[in-house]
Design an enzyme around this catalytic site. Structure first.
Site: not given
Length: 375
Positions: A15, A75, A94, A96, A118, A203, A267, A270
């Site tokens: 990316r 990243k 990002y 993390h 994030e 939810r 998922v 990170d």
């Protein structure tokens, strides 16, 4: 302001921080944009396309970092990039950080203001810059899980949708946020039997209505999570505590009891991963097996669909990039939602969840900003 877009150097990361259209908007706003040579090549954006948008092409990362004040990435910065950071830099990417103590130390040492996509918030409590990548990751999680259920990939040899006369795969998704919702949508579309677990009854009601009862929505106690995992073909971990380490949903002992050849897709890797047996992997070597269970723990999953992900990311980040380019640190002082993204500033940890996860001192972001802006 001078804005820099370096080429990503994290392994298998394709990316790029800004599309040519995003660059063009910044140029129209009176800013100057430096894009590292080849930064967008893997997603179909040549250097010439960036030039046509008004960008200047830098020969290397050193030139980008030396010329620009606002650095826009995808990243977290790698060690060689951290070495290029200065105290006057605004880093927007990002991060993390909850599972990355060494990176926190490097960012503190740089003195830069590090703003994490994030943890930027919005009025309804959502995470607008995490959402597009969560949508991509949720959809990819099912594709990856289905692929690795194949016998040749180490899986059980189960077809996600089954065939007439043969039951479909059992897919369990833990976490009903954006990732979990998108994963459920794709798994259901592929014909799997889907169970979605979450600890929010509100939810669960929303998801039950969204999927018209076709997804089994259940309250995620520890006992139920274990029970569903033990009979599942594919388990997708999709939990998120913004800025903090992911909770461990399954222990090593529980993973050991799962069906041989079943697949875990983490998922949340990170943020440290949500299964006790998880560890980060790459697109080049995406899986490993523990006690017969295949683990897919790619830390930059959306890079598998890098062009789609780049376009989606710039759509979300561009207004914030423009605000930072226009106002610098003043943009953080003026906007509480953007300020929530400030994780490190002037050597101090300014996000509470990061500080708590790493047992570090926390300094309120508004206090640090006031100090910086009063100089």
């Amino acid at each position: 302001m001078q804005v820099g877009v370096p080429k990503e150097v994290k392994q298998d990361e394709y990316r790029v921080g800004l599309t040519p259209a995003g660059v063009q908007e910044l140029i129209r706003g009176g800013h100057r944009v430096w894009v590292e040579r080849g930064a967008g090549a893997r997603v179909g954006f040549s250097d010439q396309v960036y030039r046509d948008a008004g960008a200047e092409i830098a020969a290397n990362a050193e030139e980008v970092f030396s010329r620009a004040r606002l650095i826009v990435k995808v990243k977290e910065p790698q060690p060689e990039e951290c070495a290029l950071l200065r105290a006057d830099h605004l880093l927007f990417t990002y991060l993390h950080l909850a599972a990355e103590a060494a990176l926190v130390e490097r960012l503190q040492a740089s003195g830069a203001a590090a703003i994490a996509y994030e943890t930027v918030t919005q009025a309804d409590g959502g995470l607008p810059l995490l959402t597009p990548m969560s949508e991509v990751a949720g959809r990819l999680a099912v594709q990856a899980g289905a692929h690795h259920l194949e016998l040749a990939q180490g899986g059980r040899g189960v077809l996600l949708g089954g065939v007439p006369g043969v039951a479909p795969a059992q897919v369990v998704i833990v976490g009903g946020g954006v990732v979990g919702t998108e994963a459920a949508r794709i798994a259901l579309g592929m014909g799997a039997q889907v169970t979605l677990l979450d600890t929010s009854l509100a939810r669960l009601r929303t998801l039950d209505k969204l999927f018209g009862g076709r997804v089994h929505c259940e309250y995620a106690t520890g006992a139920l999570t274990e029970a569903r995992a033990l009979t599942a073909d594919l388990v997708i971990g999709a939990v998120l505590i913004p800025g903090a380490s992911a909770p461990k949903l399954l222990s090593e002992a529980q993973v050991r009891k799962m069906q041989p050849g079943s697949v875990l897709v983490d998922v949340a890797i990170d943020q440290g991963g949500c299964f006790a047996t998880s560890r980060p992997t790459t697109h080049a070597q995406p899986t490993f097996t523990v006690n017969g269970v295949v683990h897919y723990c790619v830390a930059n999953m959306p890079s598998a669909a890098a062009r789609t992900a780049t376009l989606a990311l710039t759509n979300a980040t561009l207004p914030f990039v423009q605000a930072l380019a226009d106002q610098g640190l003043d943009a953080l002082a003026a906007d509480a939602h953007l300020r929530a993204g400030l994780n490190i500033c002037a050597g101090q940890v300014t996000h509470l969840a990061v500080a708590e996860s790493l047992d570090l001192p926390f300094t309120r972001p508004d206090r640090v900003l006031n100090d910086q802006l009063s100089r």
